[in-house]
Write an enzyme that holds these catalytic residues in place. Structure first.
Site, PDB file in Angstrom:
ATOM      1  N   SER A  63       0.808  -1.211   0.000  1.00 46.44           N
ATOM      2  CA  SER A  63       0.000   0.000   0.000  1.00 46.44           C
ATOM      3  C   SER A  63       0.850   1.275   0.000  1.00 46.44           C
ATOM      4  CB  SER A  63      -0.946  -0.061   1.198  1.00 46.44           C
ATOM      5  OG  SER A  63      -2.087   0.679   0.907  1.00 46.44           O
TER       6      SER A  63
ATOM      7  N   HIS B  86      -7.811  -5.455  -0.121  1.00 50.39           N
ATOM      8  CA  HIS B  86      -6.568  -4.723   0.116  1.00 50.39           C
ATOM      9  C   HIS B  86      -5.809  -5.307   1.318  1.00 50.39           C
ATOM     10  CE1 HIS B  86      -4.129  -1.137  -0.243  1.00 50.39           C
ATOM     11  NE2 HIS B  86      -4.258  -0.897   1.050  1.00 50.39           N
TER      12      HIS B  86
HETATM   13  C1  GCU Z   1      -5.315   4.925   1.824  1.00 50.00           C
HETATM   14  C2  GCU Z   1      -4.708   5.720   0.685  1.00 50.00           C
HETATM   15  C3  GCU Z   1      -3.933   4.826  -0.282  1.00 50.00           C
HETATM   16  C4  GCU Z   1      -2.943   3.963   0.474  1.00 50.00           C
HETATM   17  C5  GCU Z   1      -3.666   3.213   1.558  1.00 50.00           C
HETATM   18  C6  GCU Z   1      -2.785   2.387   2.500  1.00 50.00           C
HETATM   19  O1  GCU Z   1      -6.344   4.134   1.351  1.00 50.00           O
HETATM   20  O2  GCU Z   1      -5.737   6.412   0.052  1.00 50.00           O
HETATM   21  O3  GCU Z   1      -3.257   5.597  -1.243  1.00 50.00           O
HETATM   22  O4  GCU Z   1      -2.247   3.119  -0.393  1.00 50.00           O
HETATM   23  O5  GCU Z   1      -4.323   4.135   2.412  1.00 50.00           O
HETATM   24  O6  GCU Z   1      -1.630   2.698   2.684  1.00 50.00           O
HETATM   25  O7  GCU Z   1      -3.327   1.439   3.088  1.00 50.00           O
END
Ligand code: GCU
Length: 417
Positions: free
Chosen positions: A254, A398
């Site tokens: 992420s 995710h």
């Molecule tokens: C949020 C953010 C993302 C990121 C994510 C994370 O959702 O908008 O860009 O990748 O956090 O780090 O879990």
């Protein structure tokens, strides 16, 4: 007085480099066609790297030359994961200012090394909530920097508690990683830059020579995290227990996947680069109107990027080409991109497309088979002999899971053995 005025004018009217609109990875901003790996490296790669520094992540963090990195072994022990005997070490990375004769920064690093086999590679990765969340081992010390509030990780008053131990263990399948012959090193990202708009400068950015002035091209937190990853590699290179020839693999999930990519791009010592669900301004296409966009990411997390990046909020068309330019900077080193089908915010198909388009640059280095850009089925990894880049989209949401780690290790086995 005159000098001050000039400085003020320079600050206010900073001249922005002009990056022409592109629709071709292999055409320079001046319109030259790139036909060879040499031209790529001499001309195009350098200008794209500069572009990402100026426009997106900020200039690479640079600390004063009087700072030296020292490592201290705090603790080591033998532990067992299943039948695998593992050396667990706790290191302290220390940046000492030799001019002032004092320690400016100290970051704990947790390292696991399988003992009874030749190490195939070392995964180097940052974590979100402190080293102690990755495993229940009591010997992992608590990080003391600011930690974002989160009930799931039992963070109280922005600090770890005994109940935090092992709360992110599902993301770190240490037993499987060790049994497969890989080592694993991790630091807490917040030690390099706290993940908070009011505190992010409290890590390395307070020493960054570019950040000292009012500079909209100075690094944000992602650049600081990437710097931290690169420093971890430097520390590991000196490790007496891990030979220098062990391949170094940078991996992140992420926001930390964005940082892993930026580390992989800015430091060519990485032998392999892995992005997991890195999404917007990571592996995903910015110009595809799917999932998170530049406006939303820079509004919620302005401090992740250079201030200049906001110029592209609601104006993705101003970006020169797209994130395949970033992925292509990893070439010719092996690159792996992992997506999850329900992770719509990160736009899995957009991540796939950047990955696929980046092959153009890999093709300059070797006559590798190019895969046609057709989004693969779920859980059908593209890990092919002779293909320097790997990809999968797995089922689910995710996260970074055992499934992902197993593919990363398969990809490592393919390239390093
Ligand atoms: C949020 C953010 C993302 C990121 C994510 C994370 O959702 O908008 O860009 O990748 O956090 O780090 O879990």
């Amino acid at each position: 007085m005159k000098g001050n005025l000039l400085f003020f004018l320079l600050v206010v009217f900073q001249v922005n480099a002009i990056f022409a609109q592109q629709d071709d990875l292999l055409t320079t901003f001046q319109g030259h066609k790139i036909n060879s790996a040499l031209d790529w490296e001499m001309e195009r790669r350098a200008e794209i790297l500069y572009y990402f520094e100026q426009e997106i992540y900020g200039m690479q963090v640079k600390i004063p030359s009087s700072f030296v990195l020292q490592r201290r072994l705090v603790m080591q022990e033998e532990v067992h994961y299943g039948t695998t005997s593992v050396l667990h070490q706790e290191w302290s990375l220390v940046w000492r200012d030799t001019l002032k004769g004092r320690i400016q920064m100290e970051v704990p690093m947790t390292l696991f090394i399988p003992r009874e086999q030749a190490v195939k590679g070392v995964f180097v990765s940052l974590n979100f909530y402190g080293n102690a969340t990755m495993d229940t081992l009591k010997s992992i010390p608590f990080n003391t920097a600011y930690i974002p509030a989160n009930e799931k990780f039992k963070i109280v008053n922005h600090q770890l508690t005994e109940a935090s131990r092992g709360t992110s263990a599902w993301r770190w399948p240490i037993a499987e990683i060790m049994a497969s012959g890989y080592a694993l090193a991790t630091c807490y990202a917040g030690d390099f830059a706290p993940d908070h708009r009011a505190h992010f400068r409290k890590g390395v950015l307070q020493f960054d020579v570019h950040s000292r002035r009012f500079n909209r091209h100075a690094s944000g937190a992602i650049g600081a995290w990437a710097w931290g990853l690169n420093q971890m590699m430097t520390a590991l290179e000196k490790s007496p227990t891990l030979s220098k020839s062990v391949p170094r693999i940078v991996v992140g999930h992420s926001r930390l996947g964005k940082a892993a990519l930026w580390a992989g791009v800015t430091d060519s010592r990485w032998d392999m680069v892995i992005s997991n669900n890195s999404g917007c301004l990571g592996a995903a296409q910015s110009k595809r109107p799917v999932g998170e966009d530049v406006y939303r990411i820079t509004k919620r997390f302005p401090y992740w990027f250079a201030r200049r990046c906001r110029h592209y909020a609601k104006h993705e068309e101003r970006l020169a080409l797209d994130q395949q330019m970033l992925l292509a900077l990893v070439a010719p080193r092996p690159l792996y991109v992992a997506s999850a089908i329900q992770d719509e915010w990160a736009d899995p198909e957009g991540e796939y497309l950047s990955w696929c388009y980046a092959q153009e640059v890999y093709a300059l280095y070797a006559k590798s088979p190019k895969t046609p850009c057709q989004f693969p089925a779920v859980n059908q990894p593209q890990i092919l002999t002779g293909l320097p880049i790997g990809y999968h989209v797995r089922k689910g949401d995710h996260d970074i899971t055992m499934y992902d780690w197993k593919r990363f290790m398969e990809f490592g086995d393919l390239h390093f053995h």
